[in-house]
Design an enzyme around this catalytic site. Structure first.
Site, short mmCIF file in Angstrom:
data_model
loop_
_atom_site.label_atom_id
_atom_site.label_comp_id
_atom_site.label_asym_id
_atom_site.label_seq_id
_atom_site.Cartn_x
_atom_site.Cartn_y
_atom_site.Cartn_z
N GLU A 49 0.82 -1.21 0.00
CA GLU A 49 0.00 0.00 0.00
C GLU A 49 0.85 1.27 0.00
OE1 GLU A 49 -3.45 2.18 2.69
OE2 GLU A 49 -2.29 0.51 3.50
N ASP A 50 1.93 1.28 0.79
CA ASP A 50 2.66 2.53 1.05
C ASP A 50 3.95 2.68 0.25
OD1 ASP A 50 0.68 3.16 2.81
OD2 ASP A 50 1.78 2.57 4.60
#
Length: 705
Positions: free
Chosen positions: A76-77
């Protein structure tokens, strides 16, 4: 703050060297991936996945779960993809990481919908690997521990979500330690003032009670040691959130809630549990009805223990839980207990089986739910059970939430049993399907091949499985009804132009569906039935190539739609005027509700006529079926028993009374308003004539509006 060295000490206590090295490699991978990123506290971002892995290591989770914890935010990051994780750490870890990763930022209509979508995705991932939820719970636990650095509005939102969803999930999986920490941290963040006041009051009360608690503990220990039992007696702490919840739900003061002394007795075997119970009951008198045997009948999350309430010295109630050390581990860690050794432990295998059964139930609910918000509401219902235990005729035990009815029982047995349920026997006695069940009852469900779920069941069904299945059936029924009604309305619109759907050129129809972005004809018909498209304009668009003006032709030759009473959910009858067969009627195409039938003289039609594009000409079919609601107003003298006389006279004509109410006109006369089911105007006229023959009845009128 968790350090890698501290984590390695824990890892070496239960993992082999190769597995611990894999976890360390995952840490360095995450450190590189999150390089330069910081948390709100200013700490390096990698401190978060390290702490999450530490929480799972304390539970003695397997190395793949720990690797997934280290990498759970990488997809996600950072720019790293799932395939890269799969190459480095294997496909199982990649699937775990993908399951835990939150949804990519999408535009949802509301924050609630976003949270619901996130949970829906998590539920699907849980169905593939139950460890997903354990990593997710550890992730949320560390976020809750570091909540203080966030803005108060965001912190409160996260705390509310934790109390609503994550704490009940931890409870459902038997992870009591995690649940308690969720509740304490969530309560403090959501209601800081209340938490501080209850905490101060609790500390004060503990100081006052310390001597009495020690006396009770000593007496229990001495008595059990004299009987030759090796035991450990622990005083159970009261938790702030549970005290607050009890004060709120039971409307009791703080002193009433904390006036109970609680102890836990840990023994060496199941046999000793029951022997110790006998000793405790001989020491203090048990309170009738307060004994629960969760060893013979474990809770849905695998929890096992004996619970009893005793009346101690000075008439102080004492709660006692008796369990083995293995049961204690299971109560605190739930599905995470003995994860690595689950094949050697019957109880933990049972716990895993129960958890997987629950997740499969979530999956079934998700498939039947109309949208993510409906799904999460069903999950909330399922996550807050207060259990009862009932028996099938064959002696199988089923666990249901309190206030469950035979409808819930039927769906718990099997979806097909619920869908075809017509009646039930409780302890061999015929009973209504709406009767709340009690623990220990034997329930037998009577079914019929042609039976269908009744919409009225939604008024008393409480389990998520029952409600989601009933909703699913009603939606499918509504869809069939919508298609049939939409076809009838479109045909009526086309007939006004001298054609019908069957005679329409197929290529013209498909061109129109394509232009209007419909996948098939049924979708168009459903939109017409629900009032989202007007049939006359749809017909005009379909026939736009005609030489004549179709709209003018429509106004010159309006043909009413016949109502036969079997249209189903997409035709409703106005409650303001109660139309019945024989009444002149008109209709109104309502958004999402379909056709609403009114009497021609209804005052509410005045506004509808201002929007005549939604007005529909209606008539009753020659072979109309069913019963219809009608309302009568009866003026009677104020005499004892008149209401009973009127009701008896109506029942003698096999007419069902739906509602009855009275209103005093003056000291001499009373108005009785009756809502009843009749077949048509002739039937209603017979009822009115019969009522007028009753002594002391002065007037009988039909209510027009």
């Amino acid at each position: 703050m968790q350090t890698l060295d501290a984590l390695n000490i824990t890892l070496r206590s239960y993992l082999n060297t190769e597995q611990a090295n894999h976890v360390n490699r995952a840490y360095f991978f995450a450190e590189q991936a999150h390089y330069g990123q910081q948390r709100h506290s200013g700490d390096p971002y990698v401190s978060h996945p390290l702490a999450v892995a530490g929480i799972l290591a304390d539970m003695h989770m397997d190395h793949q779960s720990l690797i997934a914890a280290m990498l759970h935010d990488v997809i996600e990051d950072t720019g790293i993809e799932k395939s890269a994780i799969g190459e480095q750490f294997g496909p199982t870890v990649a699937e775990l990481v993908d399951g835990v990763s939150k949804l990519t930022q999408m535009e949802f209509q509301s924050l609630e919908e976003k949270q619901a979508e996130n949970f829906q995705k998590m539920a699907l991932a849980m169905a593939q690997d139950i460890r997903v939820i354990l990593v997710k719970l550890a992730d949320r636990l560390h976020n809750m521990r570091t909540l203080g650095v966030l803005k108060s509005t965001k912190a409160r939102r996260i705390a509310r979500e934790t109390l609503d969803i994550y704490a009940p999930i931890a409870a459902r999986l038997g992870m009591n330690t995690v649940r308690l920490e969720f509740e304490e941290l969530g309560f403090s963040a959501l209601y800081p003032m209340r938490a501080r006041r209850i905490d101060a009051a609790l500390r004060k009360s503990v100081g006052h009670r310390k001597e009495l608690v020690e006396q009770v503990r000593h007496q229990i220990e001495v008595t059990l040691e004299q009987e030759g039992h090796e035991i450990c007696v622990i005083g159970r702490e009261k938790h702030l959130y549970s005290i607050y919840r009890k004060m709120k739900s039971k409307h009791k003061s703080f002193s009433e809630i904390t006036d109970i002394y609680a102890f836990r007795i840990i023994v060496d075997s199941v046999d000793t549990c029951y022997r110790v119970l006998g000793c405790i009951h001989s020491l203090y008198k048990p309170v009738p009805g307060e004994f629960k045997d969760y060893i013979a009948i474990p809770k849905a999350n695998g929890y096992q223990s004996l619970h009893t309430v005793l009346m101690g010295m000075h008439a102080v109630p004492i709660e006692v839980q008796i369990r083995t050390q293995e049961m204690e581990d299971m109560a605190n860690k739930g599905i995470a207990a003995h994860w690595l050794y689950k094949t050697d432990s019957q109880s933990s295998t049972s716990s895993h089986a129960r958890a997987r059964e629950w997740v499969q139930g979530l999956l079934e609910m998700q498939q039947r739910a109309g949208n993510s918000l409906e799904f999460i509401e069903s999950v909330k219902i399922d996550l807050f059970p207060d259990e009862i235990y009932v028996f099938t005729p064959q002696g199988r035990i089923l666990e249901l939430p309190r206030r469950a009815t035979p409808v819930d029982f039927a769906y718990a047995v099997h979806t097909d049993v619920g869908n075809s349920c017509v009646a039930c026997r409780i302890n061999r006695r015929l009973s209504p399907l709406s009767e709340p069940l009690q623990s220990g009852q034997t329930i037998e469900i009577l079914t019929s091949p042609g039976a269908q779920p009744n919409p009225a069941w939604l008024d008393y069904a409480v389990t998520a499985k029952a409600r989601s299945n009933i909703h699913h059936f009603l939606k499918s029924q509504t869809l069939d009804d919508s298609v049939a009604l939409g076809r009838s309305l479109l045909d009526k619109g086309l007939m006004d132009f001298g054609t019908n759907l069957a005679n329409l050129a197929e290529d013209r129809l498909w061109d129109f569906l394509s232009q209007q972005h419909y996948e098939n004809l049924d979708d168009l018909l459903v939109d017409i039935a629900r009032g989202n498209r007007l049939p006359v304009f749809t017909a005009q668009q379909l026939l736009s190539g005609l030489e004549e003006d179709p709209l003018q032709q429509h106004h010159d030759s309006v043909q009413p739609v016949a109502i036969c009473g079997t249209e189903g959910f997409m035709v409703s009858y106005a409650r303001c005027c109660h139309p019945i067969p024989g009444d002149p009627i008109e209709g109104y195409l309502s958004l999402e509700k379909g056709v609403v039938v009114h009497r021609e003289q209804c005052k509410n039609l005045t506004d509808i006529r201002d929007h005549n594009e939604r007005q529909i000409a209606l008539r009753w079919d020659d072979n109309v079926e069913g019963e219809y609601s009608a309302e009568l107003r009866v003026e009677v003298e104020n005499r004892r028993g008149m209401l009973a006389v009127i009701a008896t006279r109506i029942n003698s004509m096999n007419v069902n009374i739906e509602k009855i109410s009275t209103e005093d006109k003056d000291y001499q006369f009373t108005y009785v308003t009756l809502e009843m089911l009749v077949h048509d105007r002739v039937h209603l006229a017979r009822v009115m004539k019969r009522l007028r023959t009753i002594n002391h009845v002065h007037k009988v009128n039909r209510v027009k509006n």
